[in-house]
Write an enzyme that holds these catalytic residues in place. Structure first.
Site, PDB file in Angstrom:
ATOM      1  N   LYS A 193      41.119  14.810  12.683  1.00  0.00           N
ATOM      2  CA  LYS A 193      42.187  14.613  13.645  1.00  0.00           C
ATOM      3  C   LYS A 193      43.278  15.627  13.343  1.00  0.00           C
ATOM      4  O   LYS A 193      43.461  16.081  12.213  1.00  0.00           O
ATOM      5  CB  LYS A 193      42.742  13.188  13.596  1.00  0.00           C
ATOM      6  CG  LYS A 193      43.474  12.784  12.330  1.00  0.00           C
ATOM      7  CD  LYS A 193      44.925  13.168  12.217  1.00  0.00           C
ATOM      8  CE  LYS A 193      45.696  12.787  13.458  1.00  0.00           C
ATOM      9  NZ  LYS A 193      47.139  13.254  13.334  1.00  0.00           N
ATOM     10  N   THR A 204      49.832  16.892  11.324  1.00  0.00           N
ATOM     11  CA  THR A 204      49.169  15.994  10.403  1.00  0.00           C
ATOM     12  C   THR A 204      47.672  16.115  10.620  1.00  0.00           C
ATOM     13  O   THR A 204      47.154  15.697  11.622  1.00  0.00           O
ATOM     14  CB  THR A 204      49.512  14.538  10.692  1.00  0.00           C
ATOM     15  OG1 THR A 204      50.026  14.479  12.044  1.00  0.00           O
ATOM     16  CG2 THR A 204      50.621  13.958   9.903  1.00  0.00           C
ATOM     17  N   THR A 417      59.534   7.874  20.296  1.00  0.00           N
ATOM     18  CA  THR A 417      59.949   6.939  21.356  1.00  0.00           C
ATOM     19  C   THR A 417      58.983   6.913  22.515  1.00  0.00           C
ATOM     20  O   THR A 417      59.105   6.093  23.397  1.00  0.00           O
ATOM     21  CB  THR A 417      61.352   7.320  21.883  1.00  0.00           C
ATOM     22  OG1 THR A 417      61.332   8.693  22.306  1.00  0.00           O
ATOM     23  CG2 THR A 417      62.378   7.148  20.799  1.00  0.00           C
TER      24      THR A 417
END
Length: 417
Positions: A193, A204, A417
Site C-alpha cells: 500500500k 506511508t 477531515t
C-alpha cells in the site's frame, strides 16, 4: 515463461509471471475486515499467517520518528528471525503516540499471538494512517478476535487483506511470479500500500512479500535490502518519508528444494523473480500517487557510478517542476536538466543527452529541434519515460514517480477531515 528484463540489467532471465496473490506461495493464509478504525465500512485490519515458522526479514523507514509498530516488529525479528504472522491496521499510524502507543502495539502483538496459539515473538505488527492519534484498542481487539475465523489460503482472503491495508490508495497492489529452483516451482508474491507521503529511504508505504522458497534468514535479509535499494527506494510521490515505512518478507520453506544462498546455481533466477515482484509493487505505488494521472519513469545511463545514477534519477523524478510539466503535457526538458544539475552528483555539462519517450530533445548538451505536437501526444499518455545519458561512465539506474496534480493538494488539505 515470460521474459523480463530489468531496466538496469543487461542479462535476461526467465520466470513465469502469474495472476496470484499474497497467499499463492505454499503455507500462507490471509484476510481482512472492518473493525471500526475508519469512518467508512472499508476494511481496516488484516493479517497474513504462515502455517509454519517462516524465515523473515524487514527493512524500515529512515525517518527519525519511527512508529511504535516498527519497534515491535524489530523486537519480534530479533528473537529468532522467524515469524508466523503479521497483523496490519489502516486508518491510524500509531506514530508519535508515546509510551501508550508502544504499549498498544505490543498489546496488538500479544492479542493476535494468543488467538493463533503462538509465541508473541512470532507476530509482527504494522500500522498506517493518521499520525499522532491514539489507537482505538476496543476496535482493534474486536478485529483481532474475528480475524482467525476468516483466514483463507484462497484468493478471497488475500483480496480482503489487500484492501485492509489501503488508506488514500485507489487500487490494491499485488504481484506474483514463479521460478524453478532445483526443478521445483517456487512462488514469490507481494502486496503493498502507498499513495501519499512516499519517498522511502530503507511511504506511508507498507509492503509484504511471501515465498515458499527454502532460504536462510541472513540470505533473505541481504536480498531484501539489495532489492529494496533498486525498487522501493527508487520511487517518490511527494518527497515525504513516512514514519511507518516497512517492507517485510516471509519464506515458508515449503517448496522443498535445497536451501538458497548466493552460491546456489538458481540464485540469480530467484533474485530476479524476487526483484520483479518488488519492482511491480513499487511502480504500482508510484502510479497510484495521490491525485496522480501518470506514471513517470526516469532511466539514467552513462553516469559515473550506479550510486550517482540513482541520485540523479531520483532528483529528476522528485522534481515538483518536472512532475508539474508532465501533468500539463509540457515537453519542458529544461526542468529535467536543472534537476540533473542540482542532484549533487558529478556531471559533464557538455555531454548530456535527453529523450522524452522516443523524442530526442538534447544531444551532447545542445538542444534538438523536435515536433511539439508529437511531444504533446506522447506526454498525454499514462506513462512518461525520460531517458538520460551522461556519457561519463557505466553507471545506470531507473526511478519511478508520478505527476503533480491539483488533486494532490485537495486530498492532503483534508487528510484528517
Amino acid at each position: 515463461m515470460e521474459k523480463y528484463k530489468h531496466a538496469t540489467m543487461t542479462m535476461e532471465r526467465q520466470f513465469e509471471i502469474i495472476d496470484g496473490s499474497i497467499t499463492a506461495p505454499q503455507g500462507f493464509r490471509a484476510s481482512g475486515l472492518h473493525c471500526g478504525l475508519k469512518r467508512s465500512t472499508r476494511n481496516d485490519i488484516g493479517a497474513i499467517v504462515c502455517d509454519v515458522p517462516a524465515a523473515a526479514a524487514a527493512v524500515y523507514t529512515t525517518n527519525a520518528f519511527q512508529a511504535a509498530p516498527l519497534t515491535v516488529t524489530r523486537a519480534s525479528l530479533a528473537a529468532e528471525g522467524k515469524l508466523r504472522a503479521v497483523l496490519v491496521n489502516s486508518g491510524n499510524a500509531n506514530a508519535c503516540t508515546g509510551k501508550q502507543g508502544e504499549a498498544d502495539a505490543y498489546r496488538m502483538r500479544s492479542a493476535f499471538a494468543e488467538q493463533l496459539g503462538v509465541a508473541p515473538h512470532y507476530v509482527a505488527v504494522a500500522s498506517t494512517g493518521v499520525i499522532g492519534e491514539p489507537l482505538k484498542m476496543d476496535c482493534i481487539e474486536r478485529g483481532i478476535a474475528e480475524l482467525p475465523a476468516v483466514l483463507t489460503a484462497a484468493g478471497e482472503g488475500a483480496e480482503q487483506f489487500a484492501h485492509a491495508i489501503l488508506t488514500t490508495d485507489l487500487v490494491k497492489k499485488e504481484a506474483c511470479a514463479v521460478v524453478i529452483i532445483d526443478g521445483k516451482p517456487v512462488t514469490i508474491a507481494g502486496a503493498a500500500k502507498g499513495s501519499g507521503m512516499i519517498h522511502p529511504n530503507m511511504a506511508t508505504m507498507l509492503g509484504f512479500v511471501t515465498t515458499d522458497a527454502v532460504i536462510e534468514q541472513e540470505a533473505l535479509a541481504a536480498l531484501l535490502k539489495r532489492t529494496t535499494d533498486a525498487t522501493f527506494n527508487m520511487i517518490t510521490v511527494d518527497g515525504d518519508t513516512s514514519t511507518n515505512d516497512m517492507l517485510l518478507a516471509m519464506a515458508s520453506g515449503l517448496a522443498g528444494h535445497e536451501a538458497l544462498q548466493e552460491s546456489h546455481s538458481d540464485w540469480t533466477a530467484f533474485a530476479e523473480a524476487f526483484q520483479y515482484v518488488c519492482e511491480q509493487l513499487a511502480k504500482a505505488i508510484a502510479r497510484d500517487g495521490e491525485g496522480a494521472t501518470k506514471l513517470i519513469e526516469v532511466r539514467i545511463a552513462g553516469a559515473a557510478s550506479n550510486e550517482a545514477a540513482s541520485a540523479i534519477a531520483k532528483s529528476i523524478v522528485g522534481s515538483s517542476l518536472v512532475k508539474s510539466a508532465v501533468f500539463g503535457a509540457d515537453a519542458n526538458w529544461g526542468r529535467v536538466i536543472a534537476a540533473i544539475g542540482y542532484s549533487g552528483e558529478p556531471v559533464n555539462v557538455d555531454t548530456v543527452d535527453i529523450q522524452v519517450g522516443p523524442i530526442k530533445v538534447l544531444n551532447q548538451s545542445t538542444p534538438v529541434a523536435f515536433n511539439e505536437e508529437e511531444a504533446l501526444a506522447y506526454l498525454k499518455g499514462d506513462t512518461v519515460v525520460f531517458y538520460v545519458n551522461l556519457h561519463m561512465g557505466a553507471g545506470t539506474a531507473t526511478a519511478w514517480g508520478c505527476d503533480l496534480t491539483y488533486d494532490y493538494v485537495r486530498i492532503n488539505a483534508a487528510y484528517r477531515t
